[in-house]
Design an enzyme around this catalytic site. Structure first.
Site, PDB file in Angstrom:
ATOM      1  N   TYR A  55       0.834  -1.198   0.000  1.00 12.12           N
ATOM      2  CA  TYR A  55       0.000   0.000   0.000  1.00 12.12           C
ATOM      3  C   TYR A  55       0.866   1.243   0.000  1.00 12.12           C
ATOM      4  O   TYR A  55       1.670   1.439   0.910  1.00 12.12           O
ATOM      5  CB  TYR A  55      -0.908   0.008   1.234  1.00 12.12           C
ATOM      6  N   SER A 152     -19.186  -0.225   2.124  1.00  8.55           N
ATOM      7  CA  SER A 152     -17.965   0.100   2.889  1.00  8.55           C
ATOM      8  C   SER A 152     -18.194   1.354   3.722  1.00  8.55           C
ATOM      9  O   SER A 152     -19.168   2.087   3.524  1.00  8.55           O
ATOM     10  CB  SER A 152     -16.800   0.335   1.918  1.00  8.55           C
ATOM     11  N   ARG A 174     -22.413  -6.120  -3.421  1.00 11.46           N
ATOM     12  CA  ARG A 174     -22.260  -7.560  -3.719  1.00 11.46           C
ATOM     13  C   ARG A 174     -23.458  -8.336  -3.199  1.00 11.46           C
ATOM     14  O   ARG A 174     -23.768  -9.409  -3.708  1.00 11.46           O
ATOM     15  CB  ARG A 174     -21.026  -8.115  -3.000  1.00 11.46           C
TER      16      ARG A 174
END
Ligand SMILES: NC(=O)c1ccc[n+]([C@@H]2O[C@H](COP(=O)([O-])OP(=O)(O)OC[C@H]3O[C@@H](n4cnc5c(N)ncnc54)[C@H](OP(=O)(O)O)[C@@H]3O)[C@@H](O)[C@H]2O)c1
Length: 326
Positions: A55, A152, A174
């Site tokens: 990251y 999220s 999803r």
């Protein structure tokens, strides 16, 4: 020097395997620093990616992870107003520790009345949502914003901010079961991320021409999202939860002149003038005080059980909170 516990990794790798709980010393705060005793800190996906060494930028090792958290100022450096002692604050990095020093210009004071558990999740995801909505398109009331990863913390903050500002959100998820929860936050439409998503979304949009799409997944999910943009529209990628590369059909560029941008809060915070940074946190804290951005905490662990905590965080479903001090 006083000794405290901190989660640390001495090499990058799978978080549950490389994290240790070490005794670290904390020196008295330097001139422009404050010492903060931590209450709690969430585990965000980026924290896990950082520990994996995947990251942003490489860290010096050993490193204390934790992109955000909430604590209380317990001591101040010589140049810092003593009135800071006792204030609840947000810290921005190396948060998975009992105590540490941060420069005063990197802590954010938390207004009275905001609980530490709520405040601890305000430093990264809601500011990201705010900037995604304000930096890339001049949205007008009634405009649609498209986003995937709508369940999220960033996605939920996008919904709440857009709802407050009069912008409509089309949210790609999803799990169809998430729709009700997102509608309760103010989502205007929720569609499932499958091969029928384009048709379902077009039904909802009914000929509207969205100019902004927010992508935190990548791969085919991002392609589907970009497919709904009007000519000249912008897809902003800020996350890569599927770990799949973007797939951009040539025609999206040739015939529709779509714009593909990226966003990283860290980069923005480094470049922004201090008044813009404080204005950003003022807006976020004001909305939080009105009830926005409540965390969806699925589990809590003490710092000593950080390996179990990251394993739970990898399962998803909501935020895992490290409960560090009182
Ligand atoms: N660029 C920046 O400055 C910045 C700042 C903050 C966050 N981010 C990024 O934003 C993203 C979300 O962060 P967060 O803290 O808001 O996340 P979060 O609350 O932990 O939620 C994770 C989200 O990712 C979805 N997800 C998990 N695995 C997936 C997969 N394999 N394929 C598709 N979707 C998947 C989850 O869906 P379910 O609910 O269905 O499980 C959920 O919507 C992360 O990629 C993070 O790195 C970037």
């Amino acid at each position: 020097m006083t000794s405290f516990l901190a989660a640390r990794y001495h090499r990058c790798g799978r978080p549950g395997e490389v994290l240790e709980v070490d005794q670290v010393t904390v020196a008295p705060p330097r001139k422009h620093e404050v010492t903060v005793g931590m209450f709690c800190a969430p585990i965000n996906p980026a924290d896990l990616n950082v520990i994996e060494g995947k990251y942003g930028e490489a860290r010096d090792l050993p490193d204390v992870p934790g992109s955000e958290g909430c604590g209380r100022v317990v001591a101040v450096g010589a140049s810092v107003d003593g009135a800071w002692v006792g204030r609840k604050v947000l810290v921005d990095g190396q948060a998975w520790r009992e105590s540490g020093n941060w420069p005063l210009d990197r802590v954010v004071a938390v207004p009275d009345g905001l609980a530490a558990d709520h405040a601890a999740v305000l430093r990264v995801n809601p500011p990201t949502a705010w900037l995604l909505l304000h930096q890339f398109a001049a949205l007008q009331p009634g405009d649609w914003v498209l986003q995937n990863a709508a369940t999220s913390a960033v996605g939920r903050a996008v919904i709440e901010i857009a709802h407050q500002r009069g912008w409509k959100t089309l949210n790609v998820v999803r799990r169809a079961a998430a729709a009700e929860e997102l509608r309760a936050l103010g989502a205007d439409a929720v569609v499932v991320d499958d091969e029928d998503m384009g048709a379902a979304a077009k039904d909802v949009l009914g000929g509207a021409a969205p100019r902004l799409a927010l992508n935190a997944i990548g791969g085919v999910s991002a392609t589907r999202l970009a497919g709904l943009l009007t000519s000249g529209g912008t897809l902003v990628t800020y996350g890569a939860m599927s770990k799949e590369a973007l797939k951009i059909p040539n025609g999206f560029l040739i015939f529709r002149d779509l714009i593909f941008r990226g966003f990283w809060l860290t980069r923005w915070l480094r470049a922004a003038p201090p008044d813009q940074v404080s204005s950003l946190f003022d807006q976020v804290l004001r909305l939080a005080a009105s009830g926005c951005f409540t965390p969806r905490v699925v589990a809590e662990f003490p710092l000593a059980e950080v390996a179990a905590a990251v394993a739970r965080a990898e399962e998803g479903g909501g935020k895992v909170l490290l409960r560090i001090g009182g």
